[in-house]
Write a protein that holds these residues in place. Structure first.
Motif, PDB file in Angstrom:
ATOM      1  N   PRO A 168      33.329  47.079   0.664  1.00  0.00           N
ATOM      2  CA  PRO A 168      32.666  45.781   0.559  1.00  0.00           C
ATOM      3  C   PRO A 168      33.500  44.800  -0.257  1.00  0.00           C
ATOM      4  O   PRO A 168      34.472  45.200  -0.897  1.00  0.00           O
ATOM      5  N   ASP A 169      33.110  43.557  -0.208  1.00  0.00           N
ATOM      6  CA  ASP A 169      33.646  42.458  -1.020  1.00  0.00           C
ATOM      7  C   ASP A 169      34.880  41.816  -0.373  1.00  0.00           C
ATOM      8  O   ASP A 169      35.928  42.453  -0.229  1.00  0.00           O
ATOM      9  N   SER A 170      34.733  40.539  -0.046  1.00  0.00           N
ATOM     10  CA  SER A 170      35.799  39.848   0.692  1.00  0.00           C
ATOM     11  C   SER A 170      37.125  39.817  -0.075  1.00  0.00           C
ATOM     12  O   SER A 170      38.194  39.914   0.534  1.00  0.00           O
ATOM     13  N   PHE A 187      22.881  49.694   5.582  1.00  0.00           N
ATOM     14  CA  PHE A 187      23.727  48.593   5.129  1.00  0.00           C
ATOM     15  C   PHE A 187      23.863  48.615   3.602  1.00  0.00           C
ATOM     16  O   PHE A 187      24.958  48.402   3.062  1.00  0.00           O
ATOM     17  N   THR A 188      22.774  48.899   2.893  1.00  0.00           N
ATOM     18  CA  THR A 188      22.834  48.983   1.429  1.00  0.00           C
ATOM     19  C   THR A 188      23.798  50.088   0.985  1.00  0.00           C
ATOM     20  O   THR A 188      24.488  49.944  -0.018  1.00  0.00           O
ATOM     21  N   ARG A 189      23.837  51.154   1.746  1.00  0.00           N
ATOM     22  CA  ARG A 189      24.716  52.268   1.392  1.00  0.00           C
ATOM     23  C   ARG A 189      26.189  51.857   1.453  1.00  0.00           C
ATOM     24  O   ARG A 189      26.983  52.223   0.584  1.00  0.00           O
ATOM     25  N   ILE A 190      26.555  51.076   2.447  1.00  0.00           N
ATOM     26  CA  ILE A 190      27.968  50.669   2.542  1.00  0.00           C
ATOM     27  C   ILE A 190      28.242  49.387   1.765  1.00  0.00           C
ATOM     28  O   ILE A 190      29.385  49.069   1.478  1.00  0.00           O
ATOM     29  N   LEU A 226      25.553  45.764  -2.955  1.00  0.00           N
ATOM     30  CA  LEU A 226      24.941  44.483  -3.335  1.00  0.00           C
ATOM     31  C   LEU A 226      24.442  43.719  -2.109  1.00  0.00           C
ATOM     32  O   LEU A 226      24.054  42.565  -2.222  1.00  0.00           O
ATOM     33  N   ARG A 227      24.438  44.373  -0.952  1.00  0.00           N
ATOM     34  CA  ARG A 227      23.944  43.795   0.309  1.00  0.00           C
ATOM     35  C   ARG A 227      24.652  42.493   0.635  1.00  0.00           C
ATOM     36  O   ARG A 227      24.034  41.520   1.069  1.00  0.00           O
TER      37      ARG A 227
END
Lengths: 231, 231
Positions: B64-66, B44-47, B50-51
């Protein structure tokens, strides 16, 4: 001039420099009013509800937030694009911008810059060395480890120079001004990448301007900035 | 399916619901894997460096990031636009999204939700009432005062429903789930605006799903989500 663009915010801020670099690279004329956020009055709160810089002003239209401003400038002045043409690459560029502005800026650079420059120079308070130590020895290495796996041998993160690169370079520059040094033997790709970024003429110019403002009184800033952009 | 869209993140998160609402409104098929960020492993950290949630996955591409995901979805699926067509209105919509996600979410909702729901229910710790009091009686009123001056009598902040409205409605909904109540006599325009938002079919559906998950064990979430979207 009615449609003149004004950027409100001191170029010492990496978020302000990000926007100024975009304008400079696109060849769009602008003025800069070097506002310092914690010195702003109620008028400033009205145009920037979170009291952050930069704020863009064109006539009666005002817009806060460097990321929102950057995207607005791209749409208003599409020549010399700073967002990749490919949808996936464009999304990646926006992710690196977010990573830089939010995590690297807020969680790593801010504690470092605040403790090493704002507290001793502006507030005449001692630096909290534990906070500096955490930023330099715990948080920054994680950022650099991540970037070391992402930056290419040549060029930039998403092909040609993009908003993601400009954001990362701006934040990192402020870390150098807080007497941080990059270990180029541990993170050689990041070192070479930042070297390329800081050789970009627009970025080099803005860094030089900000460096000339460090340690000077905010009262002197409007004259320094005006003289600089008039030259 | 190679091009199937998966959103990784629990719908209890307002950031995840923002992205799911956009997909639903655009009529784009998707799957949802209800990841809880602090239970994620190294993959999960890889994708998501910033978790954070949500993360979008399409084949090998992850994002990542909404906010970055929302813009990506708009460009990939331009039908039923959720960003205004006018450049200035579009910038304003992005500003409201940023204001919601960053300030309202991080500085107001998170302390409230964490203290009232995560600490007592998940961590079995007492709620810090001083933090709750500050969120409800100092920070939230400032947000509502600002929104009360911005929301129109009818319709949405930037014309038709936009990403800015969806972001505000998502964050506010989680505040209600933390036993917060909106004083509709003090902020009548905000109350009417949220009423309109929560009547939007896609938003109503997602709120209902998230409400059915509150208080259930994370182990049950994948089955609840799968059953819900299969219906």
């Amino acid at each position: 001039m009615k449609d003149e663009i004004t950027i409100i915010g001191t170029p010492i801020s990496p978020y302000v420099r990000k926007v100024l670099a975009i304008l400079d690279i696109k060849g769009v004329p602008f003025r800069c009013h070097p506002q310092i956020p914690f010195l702003g009055d109620d008028d400033f709160t009205r145009i920037s509800p979170l009291r952050r810089i930069p704020v863009l002003r064109i006539g009666d239209f005002t817009l806060p937030d460097s990321t929102v401003i950057a995207q607005f400038l791209e749409e208003k002045f599409p020549e010399t694009p700073l967002y990749p043409g490919d949808i996936e690459a464009r999304a990646r560029a926006r992710w690196f911008e977010e990573y830089a502005d939010d995590h690297l800026g807020r969680n790593v650079l801010f504690p470092l810059f605040f403790q090493r420059r704002v507290r001793p120079v502006v507030l005449k308070e001692p630096t909290d060395e534990a906070i500096v130590d955490k930023a330099i020895n715990e948080d920054m290495p994680k950022v650099l480890d991540y970037l070391e796996t992402e930056v290419p041998d040549d060029g930039y993160l998403c092909g040609t120079l993009s908003v993601g690169d400009i954001a990362i370079g701006s934040i990192m520059r402020n870390a150098f001004w807080a007497d941080w040094a990059l270990d180029a033997s541990r993170w050689p790709r990041v070192a070479a990448y930042l070297g390329r970024l800081y050789s970009e003429p627009a970025i080099a110019r803005l860094n030089k301007l900000a460096e000339s403002m460090l340690g000077t009184s905010p009262k002197e800033h409007p004259a320094i900035v005006e003289k600089y952009f008039a030259a």
